[in-house]
Enzyme design. Structure first.
Site, short mmCIF file in Angstrom:
data_model
loop_
_atom_site.label_atom_id
_atom_site.label_comp_id
_atom_site.label_asym_id
_atom_site.label_seq_id
_atom_site.Cartn_x
_atom_site.Cartn_y
_atom_site.Cartn_z
N SER A 193 6.86 6.32 4.06
CA SER A 193 5.80 6.43 3.04
C SER A 193 5.53 7.89 2.74
O SER A 193 5.68 8.75 3.63
CB SER A 193 4.51 5.80 3.56
OG SER A 193 3.43 6.10 2.70
N TYR A 214 -1.46 5.03 10.36
CA TYR A 214 -0.47 4.74 9.31
C TYR A 214 0.32 6.00 8.98
O TYR A 214 1.56 5.98 8.96
CB TYR A 214 -1.17 4.19 8.06
CG TYR A 214 -0.19 3.78 6.97
CD1 TYR A 214 0.52 2.58 7.08
CD2 TYR A 214 0.03 4.57 5.86
CE1 TYR A 214 1.42 2.20 6.10
CE2 TYR A 214 0.93 4.20 4.87
CZ TYR A 214 1.63 3.01 5.00
OH TYR A 214 2.54 2.64 4.04
N1 LIG Z 1 2.90 -0.59 -1.53
C1 LIG Z 1 2.91 0.70 -1.41
O1 LIG Z 1 2.34 1.40 -2.24
C2 LIG Z 1 3.63 1.37 -0.26
C3 LIG Z 1 3.72 2.77 -0.28
C4 LIG Z 1 4.40 3.41 0.73
C5 LIG Z 1 5.01 2.67 1.73
N2 LIG Z 1 4.90 1.31 1.73
C6 LIG Z 1 5.59 0.60 2.82
O2 LIG Z 1 6.41 -0.42 2.26
C7 LIG Z 1 6.53 -1.49 3.19
C8 LIG Z 1 6.12 -2.78 2.48
O3 LIG Z 1 4.76 -2.67 2.08
P1 LIG Z 1 4.09 -3.55 0.95
O4 LIG Z 1 3.15 -2.68 0.23
O5 LIG Z 1 5.11 -4.32 0.21
O6 LIG Z 1 3.19 -4.50 1.89
P2 LIG Z 1 2.79 -6.03 1.82
O7 LIG Z 1 2.68 -6.50 0.42
O8 LIG Z 1 1.62 -6.16 2.71
O9 LIG Z 1 4.08 -6.77 2.48
C9 LIG Z 1 4.33 -6.65 3.84
C10 LIG Z 1 5.43 -7.62 4.24
O10 LIG Z 1 5.64 -7.52 5.64
C11 LIG Z 1 5.42 -8.80 6.25
N3 LIG Z 1 4.86 -8.60 7.60
C12 LIG Z 1 3.66 -8.08 7.92
N4 LIG Z 1 3.48 -8.10 9.25
C13 LIG Z 1 4.62 -8.65 9.78
C14 LIG Z 1 5.05 -8.94 11.10
N5 LIG Z 1 4.27 -8.69 12.17
N6 LIG Z 1 6.27 -9.49 11.27
C15 LIG Z 1 7.07 -9.77 10.20
N7 LIG Z 1 6.71 -9.51 8.93
C16 LIG Z 1 5.50 -8.96 8.73
C17 LIG Z 1 4.46 -9.52 5.29
O11 LIG Z 1 4.48 -10.93 5.41
P3 LIG Z 1 3.46 -11.73 6.43
O12 LIG Z 1 2.07 -11.21 6.17
O13 LIG Z 1 3.64 -13.18 6.10
O14 LIG Z 1 3.93 -11.44 7.81
C18 LIG Z 1 5.06 -9.07 3.97
O15 LIG Z 1 6.24 -9.79 3.69
C19 LIG Z 1 5.63 -1.14 4.37
O16 LIG Z 1 6.39 -0.56 5.40
C20 LIG Z 1 4.67 -0.13 3.78
O17 LIG Z 1 4.13 0.73 4.76
C21 LIG Z 1 4.23 0.64 0.77
#
Ligand SMILES: NC(=O)c1ccc[n+]([C@@H]2O[C@H](COP(=O)([O-])OP(=O)(O)OC[C@H]3O[C@@H](n4cnc5c(N)ncnc54)[C@H](OP(=O)(O)O)[C@@H]3O)[C@@H](O)[C@H]2O)c1
Length: 266
Positions: A152, A166
């Site tokens: 991130s 985080y």
């Molecule tokens: N969105 C952004 O702006 C952003 C920016 C920078 C980095 N990121 C990074 O991108 C990645 C994805 O983020 P996102 O924004 O798409 O988040 P999100 O919408 O919350 O999706 C997270 C995914 O991970 C799964 N997950 C969560 N806990 C888990 C566990 N213990 N075991 C297995 N699966 C699990 C969730 O499904 P369940 O809840 O069903 O487990 C979901 O499929 C993360 O690493 C995040 O830090 C996101």
């Protein structure tokens, strides 16, 4: 030098953790749309199963749901066993599943710290470790296997919210990427990271009540990230085109990090 050849992921087998929604779904979609078979995992089995059916139909491709909780080594072991029962080797592992937790500095809890560190750091290492036997089987000098860790920009710059573990976890992912890359390049397994900026998702949406206007106005290109931004980068890092890129953390943020400190007001 044709795009179809150098950017191809056709017939590759990919595992995308947290592929049921958000950035993981975007990356899984990019692979599926381009002829790869994709395994997705998340804790909520019904949602993961439904997403795999939806994506398989949309892209006329094979998306397979194997629900699991990756926050413990036990959960990772069980997930890897499920994949091993279906595949002899995998070409691409995307360590995307992640969690965020915000609390004021004086009240930040050990529970929040451990939840973030267990999933964002520990599970990235142990998922990579446990998938090594399957990655090794597909890895060759001509066509290396790939690991892509999702970091991130909060692990590079200072975040807007009080999300202390985080930021620490994502900086850790970026450096662990370099360390793993240095070790695994010897076995033709290339490790890189993507550091996304703001993408619409449950995680980011929860922090801003799904109103992205403020984020958009601060972003140098005045928009949120799109599926093709992060999907395209994942394809590059998974294809021939990316096979000389090793140990890098590539931002995908509309210029947020490179513009930091610059006054964007006109
Ligand atoms: N969105 C952004 O702006 C952003 C920016 C920078 C980095 N990121 C990074 O991108 C990645 C994805 O983020 P996102 O924004 O798409 O988040 P999100 O919408 O919350 O999706 C997270 C995914 O991970 C799964 N997950 C969560 N806990 C888990 C566990 N213990 N075991 C297995 N699966 C699990 C969730 O499904 P369940 O809840 O069903 O487990 C979901 O499929 C993360 O690493 C995040 O830090 C996101």
């Amino acid at each position: 030098m044709k795009i179809d050849e150098i950017f191809s992921v056709k017939n590759k087998v990919a595992v995308v953790t947290g592929g049921s929604r958000g950035i993981g779904e975007m990356i899984a979609s990019a692979y599926l749309a381009n002829g790869a078979r994709v395994y997705i995992t998340s804790r909520k089995a019904d949602i993961c199963d439904a997403k795999a059916i939806e994506l398989s139909e949309r892209y006329d491709a094979q998306c397979i749901s194997l629900p699991s909780d990756l926050s413990s080594v036990e959960g990772i072991d069980s997930f890897v066993r499920d994949v091993e029962s279906l595949e002899e080797s995998i070409d691409i592992l995307v360590n995307n599943a992640g969690a965020a937790w915000a609390e004021p500095i004086d009240k930040f809890t050990e529970r929040g710290w451990d939840k973030v560190m267990d999933l964002n750091v520990k599970s990235v290492f142990f998922s990579t470790q446990k998938f090594l036997p399957l990655l090794r089987k597909s890895a060759s000098q001509d066509d290396p296997a790939r690991v892509i860790n999702i970091g991130s920009i909060d692990g590079i710059g200072t975040p807007v919210f009080e999300t202390y573990p985080y930021s620490a976890s994502k900086a850790s992912v970026h450096h662990m990427t370099r360390v793993l890359a240095a070790r695994l390049v010897k076995e033709n397994i290339l490790v890189n990271a993507i550091a996304p900026g703001p993408f619409p998702s449950d995680m980011l949406g929860a922090a801003v009540e799904h109103n992205y206007e403020g984020i958009i106005s601060r972003n140098p290109v005045h928009r949120m990230g799109r599926a093709e931004d992060v999907g395209g980068l994942a394809i590059y890092l998974s294809s021939k085109a990316g096979s000389y890129t090793v140990g890098e953390t590539i931002t995908c943020d509309g210029g947020t990090i490179s513009s930091s400190g610059h006054d964007l007001s006109e």
